[in-house]
Design an enzyme around this catalytic site. Structure first.
Site, PDB file in Angstrom:
ATOM      1  N   HIS A  48      -8.230  -0.868  -9.230  1.00  0.00           N
ATOM      2  CA  HIS A  48      -8.085   0.124  -8.177  1.00  0.00           C
ATOM      3  C   HIS A  48      -7.051   1.183  -8.549  1.00  0.00           C
ATOM      4  CE1 HIS A  48      -8.319   1.562  -4.029  1.00  0.00           C
ATOM      5  NE2 HIS A  48      -6.998   1.536  -3.958  1.00  0.00           N
ATOM      6  N   ASP A  58       0.845  -1.199   0.000  1.00  0.00           N
ATOM      7  CA  ASP A  58       0.000   0.000   0.000  1.00  0.00           C
ATOM      8  C   ASP A  58       0.883   1.252   0.000  1.00  0.00           C
ATOM      9  OD1 ASP A  58      -2.212   1.591   0.088  1.00  0.00           O
ATOM     10  OD2 ASP A  58      -3.007   0.766   1.952  1.00  0.00           O
TER      11      ASP A  58
END
Length: 356
Positions: free
Chosen positions: A224, A151
């Site tokens: 995403h 992330d």
């Protein structure tokens, strides 16, 4: 940073091993508002006092206020783009707005430091606030999210991080402030783990093991990373994310706390809209088939010296002077601004964009 530029709060602090996110609502009444205002002058001293106990722990705290809380506590002037959280998406996948007046983002390399500072800060506020959400986050291996992918790979760094997160001349009374959008996501890990790695990679838009972005020829436009990448005038616009996994395995709770900083809410909100509504509409982020947003709030983070100075703000006097001034624009934003639909995002695993 030039000497004439106010020192920002610890927005661009490197990612730590532990974090506590607290969202609280303000109790009604001027007595409680006065307590919260006075508390603003104590925050920095409390961070120093607790942090000195373990200097290597890198303790920091960022404080933000919602649109409604700013009006109640401080009055005019107010940050130019501060408004209530805007909801996005249809009912089955919606970025929802939830109550919250004050946000605390506490970070350190040791959870005990975070815990002690959170205790001291909340104790000082006492009955003047009610904590409505508290999440204890942790670093997950090599900065992995709960769904197993790295992330924040494309987070801006160095000077770029400051440029994308710190308000400049566009709002001169709030230079070195930031906007922060926070959401708590809960994941269906049983459903997610039933997918093949290849399917997961197409949903995220990156390889799972090596964290390499998929080639555009094979990466779906609904991935995403595709939907959370913004380009303006040929340049990618980014936000700074400091997401943290959290969970309670015994209760079947697995989540990601998304927290994104920017110098304007626009890019974060555009990312959410892309995710929840779709780009074009209907082409939404398939990660939302396995994740849902349980909370949502938008807050303004004043610079460090402004946070301390807010302790002496008289909102009634400020608003009276503002009303009497012929030079004040009639269209100042208010907390009554209507919410509009859009979309929600765990925070770009690739870089997120930000309009100035």
């Amino acid at each position: 940073m030039p000497n004439d530029i106010p020192e920002p709060q610890a927005v661009t602090t490197p990612i730590n091993r532990s974090a506590i996110f607290i969202v609280a609502t303000l109790a009604d009444g001027e007595e409680h508002a006065a307590t919260a205002r006075a508390w603003c002058a104590d925050v920095a001293a409390l961070v120093r006092s607790v942090g000195k106990r373990v200097p290597s722990g890198n303790l920091s705290c960022v404080v933000g206020f919602s649109s409604g809380a700013w009006d109640t506590l401080f009055g005019a002037p107010r940050p130019a783009q501060l408004h209530p959280f805007r909801e996005f998406g249809p009912s089955e996948r919606r970025a929802i707005a939830t109550p919250g007046d004050i946000l605390l983002h506490i970070r350190a390399d040791q959870m005990d430091l975070c815990f002690e500072l959170a205790t001291q800060l909340i104790t000082r506020l006492g009955e003047s606030v009610q904590v409505v959400d508290e999440v204890h986050g942790f670093r997950y291996f090599d900065l992995r999210s709960m769904v197993g992918f790295v992330d924040g790979t494309e987070n801006p760094t160095g000077r770029e991080a400051i440029d994308f997160t710190m308000i400049g001349d566009e709002d001169p009374e709030f230079v070195s402030g930031s906007y922060v959008l926070a959401q708590k996501y809960l994941h269906d890990m049983t459903g997610w783990n039933a997918l093949s790695v290849e399917t997961q990679e197409r949903i995220i838009g990156r390889t799972k093991l090596s964290d390499i972005e998929l080639d555009d020829a094979v990466k779906p436009t609904s991935s995403h990373s595709s939907l959370t990448t913004l380009v303006e005038n040929g340049q990618e616009v980014k936000i700074l994310r400091d997401n943290m996994p959290f969970g309670r395995p015994g209760s079947g709770e697995f989540g990601t706390y998304f927290i994104g900083y920017a110098r304007s809410p626009d890019p974060i909100e555009k990312m959410l809209e892309n995710m929840f509504v779709g780009r074009p509409p209907g082409n939404y982020d398939r990660l939302l088939d396995f994740s849902h947003a349980a909370t949502g709030g938008l807050f303004f983070v004043p610079s460090a010296p402004l946070l301390e100075a807010l302790a002496d703000r008289d909102p009634q006097a400020a608003n009276t002077a503002d009303d009497a001034s012929p030079n004040v624009p009639a269209d100042l934003p208010t907390s009554a601004e209507p919410a509009h639909e859009g979309s929600l995002n765990i925070g770009s695993l690739k870089g997120t964009s930000q309009y100035e």
